[in-house]
Design a protein around this motif. Structure first.
Motif, PDB file in Angstrom:
ATOM      1  N   LEU A 165       0.827  -1.206   0.000  1.00  0.00           N
ATOM      2  CA  LEU A 165       0.000   0.000   0.000  1.00  0.00           C
ATOM      3  C   LEU A 165       0.867   1.264   0.000  1.00  0.00           C
ATOM      4  CD1 LEU A 165      -3.068   0.629   0.079  1.00  0.00           C
ATOM      5  CD2 LEU A 165      -2.806   0.999   2.540  1.00  0.00           C
ATOM      6  N   THR A 166       0.615   2.132  -0.980  1.00  0.00           N
ATOM      7  CA  THR A 166       1.344   3.405  -1.061  1.00  0.00           C
ATOM      8  C   THR A 166       0.440   4.599  -0.795  1.00  0.00           C
ATOM      9  OG1 THR A 166       0.991   3.556  -3.458  1.00  0.00           O
ATOM     10  CG2 THR A 166       3.003   2.447  -2.717  1.00  0.00           C
ATOM     11  N   GLN A 167      -0.889   4.446  -1.015  1.00  0.00           N
ATOM     12  CA  GLN A 167      -1.814   5.559  -0.792  1.00  0.00           C
ATOM     13  C   GLN A 167      -3.026   5.059  -0.011  1.00  0.00           C
ATOM     14  OE1 GLN A 167      -2.504   8.326  -4.170  1.00  0.00           O
ATOM     15  NE2 GLN A 167      -1.205   6.943  -5.380  1.00  0.00           N
ATOM     16  N   LEU A 168      -3.299   5.688   1.118  1.00  0.00           N
ATOM     17  CA  LEU A 168      -4.475   5.373   1.934  1.00  0.00           C
ATOM     18  C   LEU A 168      -5.268   6.663   2.112  1.00  0.00           C
ATOM     19  CD1 LEU A 168      -6.105   3.393   3.655  1.00  0.00           C
ATOM     20  CD2 LEU A 168      -4.619   3.978   5.603  1.00  0.00           C
ATOM     21  N   LEU A 169      -6.434   6.731   1.475  1.00  0.00           N
ATOM     22  CA  LEU A 169      -7.245   7.944   1.457  1.00  0.00           C
ATOM     23  C   LEU A 169      -8.608   7.627   2.064  1.00  0.00           C
ATOM     24  CD1 LEU A 169      -6.387   8.993  -2.233  1.00  0.00           C
ATOM     25  CD2 LEU A 169      -5.117   9.515  -0.133  1.00  0.00           C
ATOM     26  N   LEU A 170      -8.838   8.134   3.265  1.00  0.00           N
ATOM     27  CA  LEU A 170     -10.075   7.829   3.999  1.00  0.00           C
ATOM     28  C   LEU A 170     -10.722   9.103   4.523  1.00  0.00           C
ATOM     29  CD1 LEU A 170      -8.705   4.804   6.098  1.00  0.00           C
ATOM     30  CD2 LEU A 170      -9.968   4.709   3.939  1.00  0.00           C
ATOM     31  N   SER A 171     -10.596  10.202   3.831  1.00  0.00           N
ATOM     32  CA  SER A 171     -11.105  11.496   4.301  1.00  0.00           C
ATOM     33  C   SER A 171     -12.627  11.561   4.233  1.00  0.00           C
ATOM     34  CB  SER A 171     -10.500  12.629   3.476  1.00  0.00           C
ATOM     35  OG  SER A 171     -10.879  12.506   2.111  1.00  0.00           O
ATOM     36  N   ASN A 172     -13.169  12.532   5.009  1.00  0.00           N
ATOM     37  CA  ASN A 172     -14.606  12.836   4.981  1.00  0.00           C
ATOM     38  C   ASN A 172     -15.466  11.638   5.349  1.00  0.00           C
ATOM     39  OD1 ASN A 172     -14.202  15.610   3.967  1.00  0.00           O
ATOM     40  ND2 ASN A 172     -13.613  14.593   2.061  1.00  0.00           N
ATOM     41  N   ASN A 173     -15.118  10.996   6.460  1.00  0.00           N
ATOM     42  CA  ASN A 173     -15.882   9.863   6.964  1.00  0.00           C
ATOM     43  C   ASN A 173     -16.173  10.051   8.452  1.00  0.00           C
ATOM     44  OD1 ASN A 173     -16.255   7.956   4.687  1.00  0.00           O
ATOM     45  ND2 ASN A 173     -14.011   7.912   4.657  1.00  0.00           N
ATOM     46  N   ASN A 174     -16.644   8.996   9.089  1.00  0.00           N
ATOM     47  CA  ASN A 174     -16.956   9.033  10.525  1.00  0.00           C
ATOM     48  C   ASN A 174     -16.138   7.982  11.273  1.00  0.00           C
ATOM     49  OD1 ASN A 174     -19.098  11.038  10.251  1.00  0.00           O
ATOM     50  ND2 ASN A 174     -20.295   9.398   9.290  1.00  0.00           N
ATOM     51  N   LEU A 175     -14.848   7.877  10.918  1.00  0.00           N
ATOM     52  CA  LEU A 175     -13.985   6.892  11.556  1.00  0.00           C
ATOM     53  C   LEU A 175     -13.807   7.201  13.045  1.00  0.00           C
ATOM     54  CD1 LEU A 175     -11.324   6.544   8.724  1.00  0.00           C
ATOM     55  CD2 LEU A 175     -13.056   4.859   9.385  1.00  0.00           C
ATOM     56  N   GLN A 176     -13.608   6.141  13.818  1.00  0.00           N
ATOM     57  CA  GLN A 176     -13.564   6.254  15.282  1.00  0.00           C
ATOM     58  C   GLN A 176     -12.348   5.515  15.841  1.00  0.00           C
ATOM     59  OE1 GLN A 176     -17.332   4.431  15.938  1.00  0.00           O
ATOM     60  NE2 GLN A 176     -18.524   6.251  15.405  1.00  0.00           N
ATOM     61  N   PRO A 177     -12.011   5.775  17.096  1.00  0.00           N
ATOM     62  CA  PRO A 177     -10.884   5.045  17.703  1.00  0.00           C
ATOM     63  C   PRO A 177     -11.267   3.587  17.954  1.00  0.00           C
ATOM     64  CG  PRO A 177     -11.978   6.450  19.317  1.00  0.00           C
ATOM     65  CD  PRO A 177     -12.620   6.758  17.982  1.00  0.00           C
ATOM     66  N   PRO A 178     -10.240   2.748  18.200  1.00  0.00           N
ATOM     67  CA  PRO A 178      -8.835   3.106  18.417  1.00  0.00           C
ATOM     68  C   PRO A 178      -8.085   3.329  17.100  1.00  0.00           C
ATOM     69  CG  PRO A 178      -9.115   0.745  18.669  1.00  0.00           C
ATOM     70  CD  PRO A 178     -10.501   1.301  18.482  1.00  0.00           C
ATOM     71  N   PHE A 179      -7.045   4.157  17.194  1.00  0.00           N
ATOM     72  CA  PHE A 179      -6.224   4.460  16.030  1.00  0.00           C
ATOM     73  C   PHE A 179      -5.126   3.399  15.913  1.00  0.00           C
ATOM     74  CE2 PHE A 179      -3.112   7.193  13.682  1.00  0.00           C
ATOM     75  CZ  PHE A 179      -3.933   7.489  12.592  1.00  0.00           C
TER      76      PHE A 179
END
Length: 400
Positions: free
Chosen positions: A333-347
């Motif tokens: 994996l070289t690009q991980l794009l997860l913007s504009n979501n409702n992601l939650q912990p744990p990180f």
């Protein structure tokens, strides 16, 4: 018959032959040889030996002829039994081929695709391999009909403006690209030149490697045609702004060559991805602006994707839940794009060392500490973490 009479009879009978022999010697041999006295041989013994020789030769010739006849009959029977129609077309197929060759160039819209497409698709491969010129025309007719079905179910005005079905030279039609053998390899359908639904004839384009459909939000609509599974060498599938319904769960069991899948703004496609997706050698997975039930745990646990996936973009898909620690198992994996979501912990406590671009912006519920694997990465070129609850900005991963 007395001995004297038999001898006289033999001499008289052989006299013409002796004269003929002498004549041959006079014609063929030098003059001095022609004067040689004739040899005295037993004519009866010569005749018997010659007759036996002739009989033997005759028997050999007859046996040879009989053997040839038997061999030819077996060969013809074998051909008729094993490979029927290998050197000829059915009457219907011949008529379809003739109509495409003679009539379709001047009147492409009148070609009877509804009957000729299924007819030509069943022409045996043995005929195609032994008749390359006709095979190319049959292939052309099949692809022409596959494309014309799109035209027939599309906004005719929009499609006509692209120059479709004005002729049979489909490789020159707008949005169509062919490979070196004349097969349609790339097809781009953009609104308004899109069909109301993707027709079943689309599956006739078996050489298709890339398909891009950018619709008008409400069209194309409905399910993918059942023949879509015929596109076995398709490597790039892009579906955007359509009303296409949920993808079949086993879709990618047939489309095993897909390396890039892009799904953007297809609200009726459902929130779950086909389970067969995890079997693909996917390199790029882009899903934007349509809701998803968080697929990150499943994707990151797939052995196939762990070694192949390079780009994972699930921006604006209403993701909830955490980013699993198994995300670091995707080694390429070289690009991980997860913007504009409702992601939650744990990180996650670690990220893969191959990562070059990370975008987690606008996940306001996401909290945790940025791990050292990101702070110390030498390959990371972009790290967007703004509008999150993360702490401990470092290196490229700044929180402002």
């Amino acid at each position: 018959m007395t001995s004297k009479f038999r001898e006289d009879f033999d001499v008289e009978k052989s006299a013409p032959r002796d004269r003929f022999t002498k004549l041959l010697f006079d014609l063929r041999m030098p003059e001095e040889l022609a004067e040689w006295p004739p040899l005295h041989v037993n004519k009866r013994k010569c005749n018997n030996a010659r007759n036996r020789t002739l009989c033997c030769l005759l028997i050999i010739v007859l046996l040879f002829l009989i053997g040839n006849v038997i061999f030819l009959n077996v060969r013809i029977l074998s051909i008729n039994t094993v490979t029927p129609f290998s050197t000829s077309l059915s009457a219907n197929a011949q008529q379809c081929l003739s109509q495409y060759t003679l009539n379709a160039p001047s009147s492409p819209s009148s070609y009877p695709c509804s009957t000729c497409l299924p007819t030509l698709q069943t022409v045996p491969s043995s005929y195609l391999s032994s008749n390359p010129q006709n095979a190319q025309q049959i292939l052309n007719a099949i692809q022409f009909c596959g494309l014309r079905a799109i035209f027939d179910t599309a906004n005719s005005q929009g499609q006509a403006s692209l120059g479709w079905v004005n002729d049979v030279k489909f490789c020159a039609w707008n949005g169509v690209t062919c490979d070196g053998s004349g097969r349609v390899a790339n097809l781009q359908l953009t609104f308004p030149g899109v069909p109301a639904t993707l027709p079943n004839e689309l599956g006739a384009l078996t050489g298709l490697e890339s398909l891009q459909v950018i619709g008008g939000d409400s069209i194309p609509a409905g399910a993918l045609p059942s023949s879509f599974t015929n596109l076995t060498i398709l490597s790039n599938l892009h579906i955007e702004a359509t009303a296409i319904t949920q993808l079949p769960d086993n879709l990618f069991s047939s489309l095993t060559s897909i390396t890039t899948l892009t799904l953007i703004r297809n609200p009726t496609m459902g929130s779950s991805l086909p389970s067969s997706l995890t079997q693909l050698p996917l390199q790029n997975l882009v899903i934007n602006s349509q809701s998803l039930t968080n697929p990150l745990p499943t994707l990151s646990s797939s052995p196939a994707l762990q070694t192949s996936l390079k780009l994972l973009d699930l921006s604006s898909t209403s993701l909830t839940g955490p980013i699993p620690n198994t995300i670091s198992s995707i080694s390429s994996l070289t690009q991980l794009l997860l913007s504009n979501n409702n992601l939650q912990p744990p990180f996650p406590t670690t990220f893969q060392s191959s990562l070059q671009i990370l975008n987690l912006q606008n996940n306001t519920a996401l909290t945790g500490t940025i791990p050292n694997s990101l702070c110390n990465s030498t390959l990371l070129t972009s790290c967007e973490l703004g509008s999150t609850g993360l702490s401990g900005g470092c290196g490229l991963c700044q929180l402002s």
